[in-house]
Design a protein around this motif. Structure first.
Motif, PDB file in Angstrom:
ATOM      1  N   SER A   1      -1.534   6.958   2.970  1.00 34.91           N
ATOM      2  CA  SER A   1      -1.974   5.733   3.613  1.00 34.91           C
ATOM      3  C   SER A   1      -1.628   4.568   2.688  1.00 34.91           C
ATOM      4  O   SER A   1      -0.989   4.757   1.645  1.00 34.91           O
ATOM      5  N   ALA A   2      -2.048   3.365   3.062  1.00 34.89           N
ATOM      6  CA  ALA A   2      -1.731   2.190   2.251  1.00 34.89           C
ATOM      7  C   ALA A   2      -2.828   1.152   2.399  1.00 34.89           C
ATOM      8  O   ALA A   2      -3.466   1.045   3.451  1.00 34.89           O
ATOM      9  N   HIS A   3      -3.024   0.401   1.330  1.00 34.76           N
ATOM     10  CA  HIS A   3      -3.993  -0.693   1.366  1.00 34.76           C
ATOM     11  C   HIS A   3      -3.741  -1.624   0.194  1.00 34.76           C
ATOM     12  O   HIS A   3      -3.540  -1.170  -0.938  1.00 34.76           O
ATOM     13  N   ASP A   4      -3.716  -2.908   0.484  1.00 39.95           N
ATOM     14  CA  ASP A   4      -3.675  -3.947  -0.543  1.00 39.95           C
ATOM     15  C   ASP A   4      -2.511  -3.747  -1.526  1.00 39.95           C
ATOM     16  O   ASP A   4      -2.674  -3.845  -2.736  1.00 39.95           O
ATOM     17  N   GLY A   5      -1.333  -3.455  -0.989  1.00 43.44           N
ATOM     18  CA  GLY A   5      -0.145  -3.354  -1.810  1.00 43.44           C
ATOM     19  C   GLY A   5       0.075  -2.028  -2.507  1.00 43.44           C
ATOM     20  O   GLY A   5       1.077  -1.853  -3.207  1.00 43.44           O
ATOM     21  N   LYS A   6      -0.828  -1.073  -2.314  1.00 45.36           N
ATOM     22  CA  LYS A   6      -0.690   0.242  -2.951  1.00 45.36           C
ATOM     23  C   LYS A   6      -0.606   1.337  -1.900  1.00 45.36           C
ATOM     24  O   LYS A   6      -1.168   1.218  -0.811  1.00 45.36           O
TER      25      LYS A   6
END
Length: 231
Positions: free
Chosen positions: A116-121
């Motif tokens: 998954s992905a969140h806030d650029g990571k």
């Protein structure tokens, strides 16, 4: 595959090796059905039927376990392995499944299942546990620009191991883990609804059951199921 904050995501490994990447047309998710049994009618697609865009031919993706689309770039992870390995495919939406680069780190995950992905990571869900022996599971954060990683451990509040397949991250940054076990599924969220931004490494996060569901047969989109939980 589902839409989340404008990104299309395919979560979890369900015992197959997808060599074809498909995205639904006009932004409508598709229903993926298993073969129908003698007593169940096959589920009908919801909206337009997805069309193949391209076929990944990189041997590292022979058993693709999780993928996500971020700003038009597809990131994917294989099932298993002895290091962090994320394939970047920048041309998938244009019909080119060539791996642009592999982002690697020597950190050795136990059983990575989803991405998954969140806030650029990017966040790798190291949550698989086929034999149900693990005391903790983990999320691995990966900076796609630098390749740096960090290990974040999670523990089920009741201390019972689970075999999990899916990682979701809501728009606030709260991780959601989904487990499986012969028709019984559980959805876990952090105690106190902590988000990734409030989760300071290396503090261990505790997971509590939020929702459970039970299917009378192996999960089938057309099968009735019971759902219960707390919100």
């Amino acid at each position: 595959m589902q839409q989340h904050d404008g990104d299309w995501r395919a979560h979890g490994s369900f015992g197959y090796s997808p060599h074809m990447l498909r995205l639904p047309t006009r932004g409508v998710p598709a229903a993926f059905a298993q073969p129908a049994s003698e007593t169940l009618e096959p589920a009908q697609p919801v909206g337009p039927v997805p069309e193949p865009l391209c076929f990944p031919d990189d041997r590292g993706l022979e058993e693709l376990s999780g993928l996500i689309v971020v700003d038009g770039t597809v990131y994917a992870i294989p099932d298993g392995g002895s290091e962090v390995a994320v394939a970047e495919m920048a041309g998938v939406l244009d019909g080119d499944c060539t791996v642009t680069q592999w982002i690697r780190d020597t950190l050795n995950p136990f059983d990575p299942e989803d991405l998954s992905a969140h806030d650029g990571k990017l966040w790798i869900a190291d949550v698989g546990d086929n034999r149900r022996l693990r005391q903790t599971v983990a999320l691995i954060s990966l900076d796609p620009e630098t390749g740096s990683t960090a290990l974040h451990r999670l523990e089920f509040q009741d201390n019972r191991p689970r075999d999990s397949e899916t990682l979701l991250i809501d728009r606030f940054g709260m991780p959601i883990i989904v487990s499986k076990w012969f028709g019984l599924g559980e959805v876990f969220t952090p105690v106190g609804r902590k988000t990734l931004t409030l989760w300071h490494h290396p503090a261990q996060l505790h997971l509590s059951t939020t929702v459970m569901w039970r299917s009378p047969s192996p999960v089938h989109p057309a099968a009735p199921s019971k759902l219960w939980g707390r919100h």
